[in-house]
Design an enzyme around this catalytic site. Structure first.
Site, mmCIF file in Angstrom:
data_model
loop_
_atom_site.group_PDB
_atom_site.id
_atom_site.type_symbol
_atom_site.label_atom_id
_atom_site.label_comp_id
_atom_site.label_asym_id
_atom_site.label_seq_id
_atom_site.Cartn_x
_atom_site.Cartn_y
_atom_site.Cartn_z
ATOM 1 C CE1 TYR A 2 -8.399 -2.279 2.114
ATOM 2 C CE2 TYR A 2 -9.440 -2.929 -0.054
ATOM 3 C CZ TYR A 2 -8.266 -2.570 1.056
ATOM 4 O OH TYR A 2 -7.506 -3.099 0.598
ATOM 5 C CE LYS B 222 1.903 -12.072 8.896
ATOM 6 N NZ LYS B 222 3.196 -12.616 7.429
ATOM 7 C CG ASP C 19 3.845 -13.866 4.802
ATOM 8 O OD1 ASP C 19 3.108 -14.900 4.466
ATOM 9 O OD2 ASP C 19 5.153 -13.238 6.135
ATOM 10 C CG ASP D 35 -7.082 -4.583 -3.391
ATOM 11 O OD1 ASP D 35 -7.259 -3.672 -3.772
ATOM 12 O OD2 ASP D 35 -7.334 -3.290 -2.702
ATOM 13 C CG ASP E 17 -3.855 -4.735 -8.426
ATOM 14 O OD1 ASP E 17 -5.160 -4.910 -8.768
ATOM 15 O OD2 ASP E 17 -3.791 -2.995 -8.600
#
Ligand code: NAD
Length: 354
Positions: free
Chosen positions: A140, A190, A222, A246, A250
């Site tokens: 970001y 990852k 994942d 992020d 959620d």
């Protein structure tokens, strides 16, 4: 006297923040504290009134406050603005300017809400996860970024970069937090594909050596997305980079029934910032349908982390639990046996329960 900068923002932001302040005032009366509130503009509202998503006046106020309470930013009317004039730029800007590199997002299940979750009861009973998201690095913020033309077509670029010191400081936050909980840290990356994740894993492992009392595990992002749904109770503290955090926070939010329940604290600098995890929800703005519990629980986090008022923070959590036990529900967590209430009614009930 605690000085609080209030940035209501857009959409349901002002509606839920109003309820957070209501509860805070009630806590002040009950426990004998004085809170002063000063409002400023951010996001789309700031674009419309001051021409930029994070006016200097807002930043100045936040820097000179003891804590910041923020609603949410964004909305379809600003979606086509150029990148620097998007409401979200204000949010990213304030996090960066206040040095808020650690975002704490607890996903705690209120027992009376177990039926509001889409998962089976037995998977959920006792779920208590703290997602710690790195907030000022990664995709970001990385540069270069932007659009350019190549071989006759448009190409977009973002850059994912992390330094050792950025990983080290967020890892420390995670291990320290785990010490006050079940002493388990799961670091999510990852590392099978990304160099940034390989560095992340090495540094977190190294920091972990100073915390032999905390159990450290590593998980690919994942797999973590899957494990959160398969067996969420295995997690205590999850620490991860900006974008993975992020998304996963959620997902963790949905375990608790609704994104309207999840608070967050952003820490790292002199002034902490507290905001619900959800966005500005333009689809329900102005209708009294928004769940204010995430904003009210964010206020509880402010009392705990910025002002060290543990008992007062606890009184808010108990008041929320009590309102839910009494059967009151906003639309997002409503089921046929509940009592449907509007945003401000839920705020009144929680304030009354303090
Ligand atoms: P959102 O979180 O605003 O909404 C997602 C869904 O959840 C919607 O159906 C909404 O009605 C519902 N919802 C969210 N909060 C709720 C609440 N308190 N009570 C009841 N229901 C609630 O996410 P989105 O729709 O992807 O984004 C809408 C806007 O918000 C966009 O402009 C986006 O950029 C912005 N956004 C801002 C933040 C922030 O300010 N921190 C975070 C995420 C999205």
């Amino acid at each position: 006297m605690y000085n609080i900068a209030v940035l209501p923002g857009d959409g349901i932001g002002p509606e839920v923040i109003r309820e957070g302040i209501k509860v805070l005032i009630r806590v002040g009366e009950k426990f004998g504290h004085k809170f002063s509130f000063q409002e400023a503009s951010i996001g789309g509202h700031a674009l419309d009134t001051a021409g930029k998503p994070l006016p200097e006046k807002t930043l100045e106020l936040c820097k000179n406050s003891d804590a910041v309470l923020l609603g949410a930013v964004g909305g379809p009317q600003w979606d086509n603005n150029p990148p620097d004039l998007k409401p979200e730029k204000g949010l990213l800007g304030i996090r960066k300017e206040l040095g808020l590199f650690a975002n704490l997002r607890p996903a705690t299940l209120y027992s009376s809400l177990i039926q509001a979750s889409s998962l089976k009861h037995e998977l959920l009973d006792g779920v208590d996860i703290l997602v710690i998201r790195e907030l000022t690095g990664g995709l970001y913020f990385g540069s270069p970024r932007g659009f350019h033309q190549k071989d006759g077509e448009q190409v977009a670029v973002n850059t994912l970069s992390y330094s050792e010191s950025e990983v080290r400081r967020i890892a420390k936050v995670a291990f320290e937090a785990a010490r006050k909980r079940k002493r388990k840290v799961c670091s999510v990356d990852k590392a099978n594909v990304l160099e940034t994740s390989q560095l992340w894993r090495r540094v977190v492992t190294d920091v972990g050596k100073s915390y032999p009392d905390v159990e450290l595990s590593h998980m690919y992002v994942d797999n973590c997305a899957m494990q959160l749904i398969r067996n969420p109770k295995q997690f205590d503290v999850i620490v991860t980079e900006n974008m993975f955090g992020d998304i996963l926070s959620d997902e963790a939010a949905m375990l608790t029934g609704s994104i309207g329940m999840l608070p967050s604290a952003s820490l790292g600098g002199k002034v902490g910032l507290y905001e619900p995890v959800h966005g500005s929800a333009p689809d329900i703005a102005g209708q009294g349908k928004a769940n204010p519990i995430a904003a009210i629980a964010s206020v509880a986090m402010m009392l705990k982390y910025s002002f060290n008022l543990e008992q007062e923070a606890q009184s808010i959590s108990e008041a929320i639990e009590e309102a839910l036990r009494q059967g009151y529900r906003t639309a997002d967590i409503f089921s046929s046996d509940g009592k449907l209430v509007k945003t401000s009614e839920m705020g009144d009930l929680i304030a009354k329960n303090i």
